[in-house]
Design a protein around this motif. Structure first.
Motif, PDB file in Angstrom:
ATOM      1  N   ASP A 109     -86.759   6.415 -45.340  1.00  0.00           N
ATOM      2  CA  ASP A 109     -87.742   6.468 -44.545  1.00  0.00           C
ATOM      3  C   ASP A 109     -87.647   4.976 -43.660  1.00  0.00           C
ATOM      4  OD1 ASP A 109     -88.219   9.020 -44.735  1.00  0.00           O
ATOM      5  OD2 ASP A 109     -89.991   8.803 -45.938  1.00  0.00           O
ATOM      6  N   GLY A 110     -86.818   4.284 -43.793  1.00  0.00           N
ATOM      7  CA  GLY A 110     -86.394   2.970 -43.047  1.00  0.00           C
ATOM      8  C   GLY A 110     -87.008   1.879 -44.014  1.00  0.00           C
ATOM      9  N   LYS A 111     -87.455   1.958 -45.155  1.00  0.00           N
ATOM     10  CA  LYS A 111     -87.812   1.119 -46.305  1.00  0.00           C
ATOM     11  C   LYS A 111     -86.906   0.968 -47.267  1.00  0.00           C
ATOM     12  CE  LYS A 111     -92.826   2.064 -45.478  1.00  0.00           C
ATOM     13  NZ  LYS A 111     -93.864   2.620 -46.000  1.00  0.00           N
ATOM     14  N   ARG A 167     -82.946  11.157 -43.974  1.00  0.00           N
ATOM     15  CA  ARG A 167     -84.085  10.170 -44.418  1.00  0.00           C
ATOM     16  C   ARG A 167     -83.407   9.012 -44.949  1.00  0.00           C
ATOM     17  NH1 ARG A 167     -89.032  13.592 -46.054  1.00  0.00           N
ATOM     18  NH2 ARG A 167     -90.025  11.609 -46.072  1.00  0.00           N
ATOM     19  N   LEU A 168     -82.361   8.912 -45.163  1.00  0.00           N
ATOM     20  CA  LEU A 168     -81.645   7.702 -45.745  1.00  0.00           C
ATOM     21  C   LEU A 168     -80.691   6.877 -45.105  1.00  0.00           C
ATOM     22  CD1 LEU A 168     -80.465   9.689 -49.188  1.00  0.00           C
ATOM     23  CD2 LEU A 168     -82.825   8.540 -48.666  1.00  0.00           C
ATOM     24  N   VAL A 169     -80.640   5.605 -45.207  1.00  0.00           N
ATOM     25  CA  VAL A 169     -79.755   4.757 -44.492  1.00  0.00           C
ATOM     26  C   VAL A 169     -79.141   3.940 -45.692  1.00  0.00           C
ATOM     27  CG1 VAL A 169     -79.419   2.806 -43.055  1.00  0.00           C
ATOM     28  CG2 VAL A 169     -81.174   4.737 -42.438  1.00  0.00           C
ATOM     29  N   PHE A 170     -77.706   4.109 -45.578  1.00  0.00           N
ATOM     30  CA  PHE A 170     -76.889   3.246 -46.658  1.00  0.00           C
ATOM     31  C   PHE A 170     -76.261   1.936 -45.969  1.00  0.00           C
ATOM     32  CE2 PHE A 170     -73.022   2.988 -49.308  1.00  0.00           C
ATOM     33  CZ  PHE A 170     -73.612   2.363 -50.341  1.00  0.00           C
ATOM     34  N   ARG A 171     -76.471   0.718 -46.381  1.00  0.00           N
ATOM     35  CA  ARG A 171     -76.042  -0.464 -45.687  1.00  0.00           C
ATOM     36  C   ARG A 171     -75.191  -1.336 -46.839  1.00  0.00           C
ATOM     37  NH1 ARG A 171     -80.500  -2.822 -41.947  1.00  0.00           N
ATOM     38  NH2 ARG A 171     -81.278  -3.765 -44.029  1.00  0.00           N
TER      39      ARG A 171
END
Length: 197
Positions: A109-111, A167-171
């Motif tokens: 959620d962006g965190k 809801r997930l972001v992988f960087r």
């Protein structure tokens, strides 16, 4: 004799400058590439296979105790195989890149929730890359405190059996081997989801 030596040195200089231009071009191409995570296989935390686990009851007592201890001391490590699709802007040019170190972040959620580091060399090329990964796993910190809230959100979503990908972001932030030394990219690259997922 001097003429041969000068010719040899000139040949070496030309070779190195050509090689450096190729490396610079490859570095630029990989920086501008699109990265998509196609899949994960055999995910293990501290040796425990968690691929099909959904609730605490799916773990044997010894597994649960071991993971809880590692979790509370922020001493988790993961092994898995990542299937990473690399889409180059100029796919007809053969390129390859060795990553000597890979920092990663998982945002919920962006965190920022989980972070880690892969320090085994990984070789990337255009197309689908099968990457065996050994990584540290650390809870991210928010204002000096571990982000248990983000991790709790993640585990709750997984336990409910929901598709959590939106809801997930992988960087990732790779360090790349070059002839003049290792170069760390200044910014994280966001790894997208495959088309249609």
């Amino acid at each position: 004799m001097n003429y041969k030596r000068i010719t040899t040195w000139l040949a070496i200089v030309v070779f190195l400058s050509t090689f450096s231009c190729k490396q610079a071009s490859d570095l630029k191409a990989f920086t501008e590439a699109n990265y998509k995570l196609q899949g994960i296989e055999d995910l293990r935390l501290n040796g425990v296979d968690v691929t099909d686990k959904r609730t605490p009851f799916d773990f044997r007592t010894a597994e649960g105790d071991s993971l809880l201890s590692a979790f509370t001391t922020n001493n988790l490590s993961a092994t898995t195989t990542l299937f990473l699709e690399v889409e180059m802007q100029d796919p007809e040019v053969a390129r390859s890149m060795q990553i000597t170190n890979l920092e990663w972040q998982l945002l919920v959620d962006g965190k920022e929730t989980l972070t880690g580091n892969v320090d085994e060399p990984l070789n990337l090329q255009d197309g689908l890359n099968e990457l065996p990964v050994v990584s540290t796993v650390t809870l991210a910190e928010v204002e000096g405190l571990q982000n248990y809230e983000g991790f709790s959100t993640l585990t709750t979503l997984i336990a409910k059996g929901r598709d959590v990908r939106d809801r997930l972001v992988f960087r990732i932030k790779p360090t790349i081997k070059t002839p003049v030394g290792n170069v760390t990219l200044p910014d994280y690259i966001t790894v997208g989801q495959p088309a249609g997922s």
